[in-house]
Write a protein that holds these residues in place. Sequence first.
Motif, PDB file in Angstrom:
ATOM      1  N   ASN A  58      10.056   2.364  -5.754  1.00 55.84           N
ATOM      2  CA  ASN A  58       8.819   1.613  -5.541  1.00 55.84           C
ATOM      3  C   ASN A  58       8.304   1.032  -6.851  1.00 55.84           C
ATOM      4  O   ASN A  58       8.455   1.634  -7.914  1.00 55.84           O
ATOM      5  CB  ASN A  58       7.740   2.522  -4.936  1.00 55.84           C
ATOM      6  N   GLY A  59       7.661  -0.130  -6.743  1.00 52.20           N
ATOM      7  CA  GLY A  59       7.065  -0.739  -7.925  1.00 52.20           C
ATOM      8  C   GLY A  59       6.655  -2.171  -7.654  1.00 52.20           C
ATOM      9  O   GLY A  59       7.312  -2.885  -6.889  1.00 52.20           O
ATOM     10  N   ALA A  60       5.519  -2.589  -8.247  1.00 53.12           N
ATOM     11  CA  ALA A  60       5.030  -3.968  -8.165  1.00 53.12           C
ATOM     12  C   ALA A  60       4.837  -4.423  -6.719  1.00 53.12           C
ATOM     13  O   ALA A  60       5.105  -5.579  -6.377  1.00 53.12           O
ATOM     14  CB  ALA A  60       5.967  -4.916  -8.905  1.00 53.12           C
ATOM     15  N   GLY A  61       4.369  -3.512  -5.867  1.00 57.28           N
ATOM     16  CA  GLY A  61       4.094  -3.880  -4.488  1.00 57.28           C
ATOM     17  C   GLY A  61       5.325  -4.079  -3.631  1.00 57.28           C
ATOM     18  O   GLY A  61       5.256  -4.683  -2.552  1.00 57.28           O
TER      19      GLY A  61
ATOM     20  N   SER B 180       0.840  -1.203   0.000  1.00 56.71           N
ATOM     21  CA  SER B 180       0.000   0.000   0.000  1.00 56.71           C
ATOM     22  C   SER B 180       0.868   1.242   0.000  1.00 56.71           C
ATOM     23  O   SER B 180       2.041   1.196   0.384  1.00 56.71           O
ATOM     24  CB  SER B 180      -0.902   0.010   1.240  1.00 56.71           C
ATOM     25  N   PRO B 181       0.289   2.385  -0.416  1.00 59.98           N
ATOM     26  CA  PRO B 181       1.046   3.648  -0.357  1.00 59.98           C
ATOM     27  C   PRO B 181       1.507   3.970   1.057  1.00 59.98           C
ATOM     28  O   PRO B 181       2.583   4.551   1.255  1.00 59.98           O
ATOM     29  CB  PRO B 181       0.027   4.680  -0.862  1.00 59.98           C
ATOM     30  N   GLU B 182       0.705   3.599   2.062  1.00 59.21           N
ATOM     31  CA  GLU B 182       1.081   3.858   3.449  1.00 59.21           C
ATOM     32  C   GLU B 182       2.334   3.066   3.820  1.00 59.21           C
ATOM     33  O   GLU B 182       3.230   3.582   4.506  1.00 59.21           O
ATOM     34  CB  GLU B 182      -0.065   3.479   4.393  1.00 59.21           C
ATOM     35  N   ALA B 183       2.391   1.807   3.356  1.00 56.36           N
ATOM     36  CA  ALA B 183       3.557   0.961   3.634  1.00 56.36           C
ATOM     37  C   ALA B 183       4.795   1.529   2.945  1.00 56.36           C
ATOM     38  O   ALA B 183       5.892   1.537   3.523  1.00 56.36           O
ATOM     39  CB  ALA B 183       3.293  -0.470   3.168  1.00 56.36           C
ATOM     40  N   GLU B 184       4.624   2.020   1.720  1.00 57.69           N
ATOM     41  CA  GLU B 184       5.738   2.631   0.994  1.00 57.69           C
ATOM     42  C   GLU B 184       6.270   3.841   1.758  1.00 57.69           C
ATOM     43  O   GLU B 184       7.487   4.035   1.860  1.00 57.69           O
ATOM     44  CB  GLU B 184       5.288   3.060  -0.411  1.00 57.69           C
TER      45      GLU B 184
ATOM     46  N   GLU C 268      10.427   6.606   5.023  1.00 57.83           N
ATOM     47  CA  GLU C 268      10.839   7.348   6.220  1.00 57.83           C
ATOM     48  C   GLU C 268      11.937   6.603   6.978  1.00 57.83           C
ATOM     49  O   GLU C 268      12.941   7.201   7.388  1.00 57.83           O
ATOM     50  CB  GLU C 268       9.626   7.569   7.130  1.00 57.83           C
ATOM     51  N   ALA C 269      11.747   5.288   7.151  1.00 60.33           N
ATOM     52  CA  ALA C 269      12.728   4.496   7.892  1.00 60.33           C
ATOM     53  C   ALA C 269      14.056   4.428   7.152  1.00 60.33           C
ATOM     54  O   ALA C 269      15.129   4.496   7.751  1.00 60.33           O
ATOM     55  CB  ALA C 269      12.181   3.086   8.133  1.00 60.33           C
ATOM     56  N   ALA C 270      13.985   4.308   5.803  1.00 54.17           N
ATOM     57  CA  ALA C 270      15.197   4.197   4.997  1.00 54.17           C
ATOM     58  C   ALA C 270      16.017   5.483   5.047  1.00 54.17           C
ATOM     59  O   ALA C 270      17.245   5.447   5.184  1.00 54.17           O
ATOM     60  CB  ALA C 270      14.837   3.849   3.555  1.00 54.17           C
ATOM     61  N   LEU C 271      15.349   6.611   4.932  1.00 51.02           N
ATOM     62  CA  LEU C 271      16.055   7.893   4.989  1.00 51.02           C
ATOM     63  C   LEU C 271      16.678   8.099   6.369  1.00 51.02           C
ATOM     64  O   LEU C 271      17.795   8.602   6.492  1.00 51.02           O
ATOM     65  CB  LEU C 271      15.098   9.031   4.639  1.00 51.02           C
TER      66      LEU C 271
ATOM     67  N   ALA D 275      15.860  -2.838  13.133  1.00 53.36           N
ATOM     68  CA  ALA D 275      15.552  -2.233  14.429  1.00 53.36           C
ATOM     69  C   ALA D 275      14.243  -1.451  14.387  1.00 53.36           C
ATOM     70  O   ALA D 275      13.530  -1.353  15.392  1.00 53.36           O
ATOM     71  CB  ALA D 275      16.699  -1.323  14.863  1.00 53.36           C
ATOM     72  N   ALA D 276      13.913  -0.931  13.198  1.00 48.78           N
ATOM     73  CA  ALA D 276      12.668  -0.175  13.035  1.00 48.78           C
ATOM     74  C   ALA D 276      11.474  -1.096  12.794  1.00 48.78           C
ATOM     75  O   ALA D 276      10.339  -0.635  12.637  1.00 48.78           O
ATOM     76  CB  ALA D 276      12.809   0.814  11.885  1.00 48.78           C
ATOM     77  N   GLY D 277      11.747  -2.426  12.727  1.00 48.46           N
ATOM     78  CA  GLY D 277      10.659  -3.394  12.577  1.00 48.46           C
ATOM     79  C   GLY D 277      10.372  -3.821  11.152  1.00 48.46           C
ATOM     80  O   GLY D 277       9.323  -4.410  10.882  1.00 48.46           O
ATOM     81  N   PHE D 278      11.315  -3.554  10.223  1.00 50.90           N
ATOM     82  CA  PHE D 278      11.099  -3.912   8.826  1.00 50.90           C
ATOM     83  C   PHE D 278      12.056  -5.025   8.404  1.00 50.90           C
ATOM     84  O   PHE D 278      13.282  -4.841   8.442  1.00 50.90           O
ATOM     85  CB  PHE D 278      11.277  -2.691   7.924  1.00 50.90           C
TER      86      PHE D 278
END
Length: 240
Positions: free
Chosen positions: A163-166, A142-146, A151-154, A186-189
């Motif tokens: 982003n692409g294909a889910g 979802s866009p929210e997950a993206e 945010e976590a990556a930055l 550590a951020a849960g991903f």
Amino acid sequence: MGRGPSIEGRKNAEDAKRGKIFTKLIREITVAARNGGDPATNARLRIGIEKALSANMTKDTIERAVKRGSGADGADNMEELRYEGYGPGGVALIIDAMTDNSVRTVADVRHALSKHGGNLGTTGSVAFQFSRVGELVFDTPSPEAEEKILEAALEAGADDVVNGAGQSTVLCAPESFEAVKAAMLAAGFEPISDAVVMRPENRVAVDPEVAETFEALLDWLDELDDVQEVYHNASLPQST
């Protein structure tokens, strides 16, 4: 009517595939251990061991590979080779191998390419089309997950997110790979895949007929024990 593969047949096929994965992982650990057998000070070895543990390799097997590579358990005569070339449709290929017989390996790689309408190139012929980067792939349905991954990556110090294909692919410098991965965890991903790769600057669309032949080539190369990784710039169905 013919019957499908037996349970035993499926198990044998799964065992054979598992064996090939283990062969490649053991070679990576062995070669990485040449630069020191302590994973605390050898990042490449540390990453290799993590992959092996994720594949359910036993610690004893890992330790034997480390000892062999570091010279503590007999000589290691493996060498790393990189081949560059083209697949069907002019797709650029980088093929990384580890071998104790370079004559055999180059013959096997050349044969695989020629059988599928490709050919070996000279050193540097396609490498300029790729960059060495850390790559972590996450499911983002979802866009929210993206947005959360971005945010976590930055925050983790990544350079970019595609982003692409889910899915969201987090990109970073090779030397930042471990730190970025640790921060994302550590951020849960949890990434579905993560590695330092040769990523193409641009991907080339191929028609369905070429894509089918090219995927057959990738399968062939994957079956070669000496081949560790294959990178390409083809845009295939469902690829990212």
